[in-house]
Design a protein around this motif. Structure first.
Motif, PDB file in Angstrom:
ATOM      1  N   SER A 228       0.811  -1.220   0.000  1.00  0.00           N
ATOM      2  CA  SER A 228       0.000   0.000   0.000  1.00  0.00           C
ATOM      3  C   SER A 228       0.850   1.279   0.000  1.00  0.00           C
ATOM      4  CB  SER A 228      -0.967   0.002   1.184  1.00  0.00           C
ATOM      5  OG  SER A 228      -1.938  -1.008   1.029  1.00  0.00           O
ATOM      6  N   PRO A 229       1.907   1.374   0.826  1.00  0.00           N
ATOM      7  CA  PRO A 229       2.759   2.564   0.748  1.00  0.00           C
ATOM      8  C   PRO A 229       3.423   2.732  -0.611  1.00  0.00           C
ATOM      9  CG  PRO A 229       3.170   1.369   2.791  1.00  0.00           C
ATOM     10  CD  PRO A 229       2.311   0.493   1.940  1.00  0.00           C
TER      11      PRO A 229
ATOM     12  N   ALA B 195      -5.421  -1.826  -7.388  1.00  0.00           N
ATOM     13  CA  ALA B 195      -6.773  -1.410  -7.777  1.00  0.00           C
ATOM     14  C   ALA B 195      -7.244  -0.218  -6.953  1.00  0.00           C
ATOM     15  CB  ALA B 195      -7.737  -2.582  -7.607  1.00  0.00           C
ATOM     16  N   ASN B 196      -6.917  -0.202  -5.666  1.00  0.00           N
ATOM     17  CA  ASN B 196      -7.278   0.940  -4.821  1.00  0.00           C
ATOM     18  C   ASN B 196      -6.566   2.209  -5.266  1.00  0.00           C
ATOM     19  OD1 ASN B 196      -9.190  -0.109  -3.021  1.00  0.00           O
ATOM     20  ND2 ASN B 196      -7.608  -0.982  -1.697  1.00  0.00           N
ATOM     21  N   GLY B 197      -5.315   2.057  -5.714  1.00  0.00           N
ATOM     22  CA  GLY B 197      -4.570   3.211  -6.205  1.00  0.00           C
ATOM     23  C   GLY B 197      -5.204   3.806  -7.445  1.00  0.00           C
ATOM     24  N   VAL B 198      -5.734   2.947  -8.293  1.00  0.00           N
ATOM     25  CA  VAL B 198      -6.415   3.406  -9.502  1.00  0.00           C
ATOM     26  C   VAL B 198      -7.768   4.017  -9.151  1.00  0.00           C
ATOM     27  CG1 VAL B 198      -7.480   2.639 -11.659  1.00  0.00           C
ATOM     28  CG2 VAL B 198      -5.237   1.768 -11.002  1.00  0.00           C
ATOM     29  N   ASN B 199      -8.478   3.355  -8.259  1.00  0.00           N
ATOM     30  CA  ASN B 199      -9.829   3.783  -7.910  1.00  0.00           C
ATOM     31  C   ASN B 199      -9.850   5.084  -7.106  1.00  0.00           C
ATOM     32  OD1 ASN B 199     -12.742   3.420  -7.633  1.00  0.00           O
ATOM     33  ND2 ASN B 199     -12.326   2.902  -5.500  1.00  0.00           N
ATOM     34  N   GLY B 200      -8.910   5.205  -6.165  1.00  0.00           N
ATOM     35  CA  GLY B 200      -8.956   6.364  -5.289  1.00  0.00           C
ATOM     36  C   GLY B 200      -7.790   7.316  -5.369  1.00  0.00           C
ATOM     37  N   GLY B 201      -6.736   6.908  -6.082  1.00  0.00           N
ATOM     38  CA  GLY B 201      -5.538   7.732  -6.097  1.00  0.00           C
ATOM     39  C   GLY B 201      -5.117   8.227  -7.464  1.00  0.00           C
TER      40      GLY B 201
ATOM     41  N   ALA C 149      -6.869 -14.836 -13.471  1.00  0.00           N
ATOM     42  CA  ALA C 149      -6.980 -15.021 -12.024  1.00  0.00           C
ATOM     43  C   ALA C 149      -7.152 -13.677 -11.321  1.00  0.00           C
ATOM     44  CB  ALA C 149      -5.737 -15.734 -11.490  1.00  0.00           C
ATOM     45  N   MET C 150      -6.442 -12.659 -11.803  1.00  0.00           N
ATOM     46  CA  MET C 150      -6.582 -11.332 -11.205  1.00  0.00           C
ATOM     47  C   MET C 150      -7.983 -10.777 -11.407  1.00  0.00           C
ATOM     48  SD  MET C 150      -2.967  -9.482 -12.160  1.00  0.00           S
ATOM     49  CE  MET C 150      -1.495 -10.465 -12.349  1.00  0.00           C
ATOM     50  N   GLN C 151      -8.588 -11.074 -12.558  1.00  0.00           N
ATOM     51  CA  GLN C 151      -9.951 -10.608 -12.794  1.00  0.00           C
ATOM     52  C   GLN C 151     -10.919 -11.250 -11.798  1.00  0.00           C
ATOM     53  OE1 GLN C 151     -11.159  -8.194 -15.241  1.00  0.00           O
ATOM     54  NE2 GLN C 151     -12.678  -8.364 -13.610  1.00  0.00           N
ATOM     55  N   LYS C 152     -10.719 -12.551 -11.525  1.00  0.00           N
ATOM     56  CA  LYS C 152     -11.575 -13.221 -10.547  1.00  0.00           C
ATOM     57  C   LYS C 152     -11.402 -12.602  -9.165  1.00  0.00           C
ATOM     58  CE  LYS C 152     -11.817 -17.674 -12.942  1.00  0.00           C
ATOM     59  NZ  LYS C 152     -11.498 -19.123 -12.881  1.00  0.00           N
ATOM     60  N   MET C 153     -10.163 -12.212  -8.839  1.00  0.00           N
ATOM     61  CA  MET C 153      -9.910 -11.562  -7.552  1.00  0.00           C
ATOM     62  C   MET C 153     -10.629 -10.215  -7.481  1.00  0.00           C
ATOM     63  SD  MET C 153      -5.852 -12.398  -7.087  1.00  0.00           S
ATOM     64  CE  MET C 153      -5.719 -11.553  -5.504  1.00  0.00           C
ATOM     65  N   LEU C 154     -10.545  -9.441  -8.543  1.00  0.00           N
ATOM     66  CA  LEU C 154     -11.233  -8.146  -8.574  1.00  0.00           C
ATOM     67  C   LEU C 154     -12.742  -8.335  -8.421  1.00  0.00           C
ATOM     68  CD1 LEU C 154      -9.281  -6.371 -11.471  1.00  0.00           C
ATOM     69  CD2 LEU C 154      -9.127  -5.857  -9.022  1.00  0.00           C
TER      70      LEU C 154
ATOM     71  N   GLY D 160     -17.718  -5.848  -1.493  1.00  0.00           N
ATOM     72  CA  GLY D 160     -17.950  -4.432  -1.230  1.00  0.00           C
ATOM     73  C   GLY D 160     -16.688  -3.622  -1.035  1.00  0.00           C
ATOM     74  N   MET D 161     -15.558  -4.147  -1.519  1.00  0.00           N
ATOM     75  CA  MET D 161     -14.272  -3.471  -1.320  1.00  0.00           C
ATOM     76  C   MET D 161     -13.846  -2.634  -2.522  1.00  0.00           C
ATOM     77  SD  MET D 161     -12.397  -6.774   0.413  1.00  0.00           S
ATOM     78  CE  MET D 161     -10.853  -5.957   0.834  1.00  0.00           C
ATOM     79  N   LEU D 162     -14.431  -2.904  -3.683  1.00  0.00           N
ATOM     80  CA  LEU D 162     -14.059  -2.211  -4.918  1.00  0.00           C
ATOM     81  C   LEU D 162     -15.280  -2.067  -5.823  1.00  0.00           C
ATOM     82  CD1 LEU D 162     -10.753  -3.892  -6.197  1.00  0.00           C
ATOM     83  CD2 LEU D 162     -10.970  -1.530  -5.391  1.00  0.00           C
ATOM     84  N   PRO D 163     -15.291  -1.037  -6.674  1.00  0.00           N
ATOM     85  CA  PRO D 163     -16.283  -1.023  -7.752  1.00  0.00           C
ATOM     86  C   PRO D 163     -15.872  -2.021  -8.820  1.00  0.00           C
ATOM     87  CG  PRO D 163     -14.805   0.843  -7.977  1.00  0.00           C
ATOM     88  CD  PRO D 163     -14.443   0.176  -6.684  1.00  0.00           C
ATOM     89  N   LYS D 164     -16.767  -2.318  -9.745  1.00  0.00           N
ATOM     90  CA  LYS D 164     -16.444  -3.236 -10.836  1.00  0.00           C
ATOM     91  C   LYS D 164     -15.256  -2.706 -11.621  1.00  0.00           C
ATOM     92  CE  LYS D 164     -17.347  -6.829 -13.474  1.00  0.00           C
ATOM     93  NZ  LYS D 164     -17.185  -8.204 -12.964  1.00  0.00           N
ATOM     94  N   MET D 165     -14.294  -3.602 -11.924  1.00  0.00           N
ATOM     95  CA  MET D 165     -13.060  -3.170 -12.572  1.00  0.00           C
ATOM     96  C   MET D 165     -12.581  -4.220 -13.567  1.00  0.00           C
ATOM     97  SD  MET D 165      -9.670  -1.714 -10.599  1.00  0.00           S
ATOM     98  CE  MET D 165     -10.613  -0.386  -9.857  1.00  0.00           C
TER      99      MET D 165
END
Length: 330
Positions: free
Chosen positions: A73-74, A95-101, A298-303, A310-315
């Motif tokens: 995260s850092p 994904a959080n960096g893209v979504n919120g940063g 596999a990454m898509q399944k994780m997303l 409820g941790m991410l929007p659709k990506m």
């Protein structure tokens, strides 16, 4: 015409100075990539750090400025701020960096993952614990490495599937992997998640047992990948390609020469080789693709699971794939 001794010395000094200037100019001409890293499980990068002369492009096409971080995260924040060009990432942190940063990045390689038959992050309890199933966790103190981190999505799904509300039925305690074993043995938590090399160390001592693993919710988890800022790659495609080529070569070297890899990892992690020997690059370790190729499906399944939790929007994971700069690059 003969030169006097003093003139020879002056001429030699001038020549040496000129050569030094050329050497300095050449060194300055080699671009530097700012790379973030952490431990464990980045063997290809550890090889690049500790055996740089083994690589085709490192020190010739580019140099690296290495910066160690305590987690992904850092590094996501550092990538978004432009303080890093490339770094180790988890699927969720990126994904959080893209979504919120407002981060734009490419996934260029993959370090470790889980697949059937490999090590899977698991939750452990004491041998004499009355906890036998996930349902028995109700009312208990449960440890996790990072609340809201990459393991939380599948963890949350497993608990819900067993009728346990992860937000109401348990007390979730954030405990880093290095302190997990002590927290469990000292009774500060009733169950704790374990990662390598800490799991191997704990198992060798005995007195604990596995309760459940993440692969029960998700069989092909990508734990650690390599990402580079999109603007860095787009502006420096040849340098980025050279870096990914060396990452590919590093993975090849790590898997081909386990004895040397044990030494390299020991130099980086300071973990004793006898401890590393019990798991590193064995069946009870994470899986590694020989070409460091990212497993985008596999990454898509994780997303999708993070979205369901409820941790991410659709990506769409394909936004992270560059058309040509992705491992393996020979």
């Amino acid at each position: 015409m003969k030169l006097s001794s003093s003139k020879w010395m002056i001429a030699a000094a001038v020549a040496a100075s000129a050569m030094a200037s050329v050497g300095a100019a050449h060194a300055q001409a080699i671009p530097t990539i700012k790379v973030g890293w952490t431990i464990p499980a980045e063997e290809s990068k550890y090889w690049m750090m500790k055996r740089p002369t083994e690589f085709t492009n490192l020190g010739k096409v580019y140099n690296i400025e290495w910066t160690q971080f305590q987690g992904t995260s850092p590094m996501t924040q550092a990538l978004a701020a432009g303080a890093l060009d490339c770094a180790t990432q988890g699927v969720l942190s990126l994904a959080n960096g893209v979504n919120g940063g407002n981060l734009k990045a490419y996934i260029v390689a993959q370090h470790v993952s889980e697949k059937p038959g490999s090590f899977s992050v698991y939750w452990a309890v004491k041998d004499d614990s009355p906890i036998k199933t996930i349902a028995d966790l109700k009312g208990k103190n449960v440890g996790i490495s990072v609340i809201g981190g990459g393991t939380y999505g599948p963890f949350k799904m497993l608990l819900k599937g067993a009728g346990v509300d992860p937000e109401k039925d348990i007390k979730l305690v954030e405990i880093g992997f290095a302190a997990s074993e002590d927290a469990l043995r000292q009774g500060r938590v009733d169950a704790i998640n374990m990662n390598q090399p800490f799991a191997a160390r704990m198992e060798a001592k005995g007195g604990t047992r596995k309760l459940f693993s993440l692969n029960e919710a998700m069989p092909n988890i990508v734990h650690i990948l390599e990402a580079c800022r999109a603007d860095f790659v787009d502006k420096n495609p040849e340098i980025a390609k050279a870096y990914v080529s060396d990452i590919t070569l590093g993975m090849k070297k790590a898997l081909a020469n386990r004895e040397e890899t044990l030494k390299v990892v020991n130099e980086v992690m300071k973990a004793p080789i006898p401890v590393l020997e019990t798991y590193l690059l064995k069946e009870n370790d994470f899986a590694r693709d020989p070409g460091a190729a990212p497993n985008f499906p596999a990454m898509q399944k994780m997303l999708d699971i993070y979205t369901e939790a409820g941790m991410l929007p659709k990506m769409d994971v394909m936004q992270f794939k560059h058309p040509t700069i992705v491992a393996p690059i020979q």
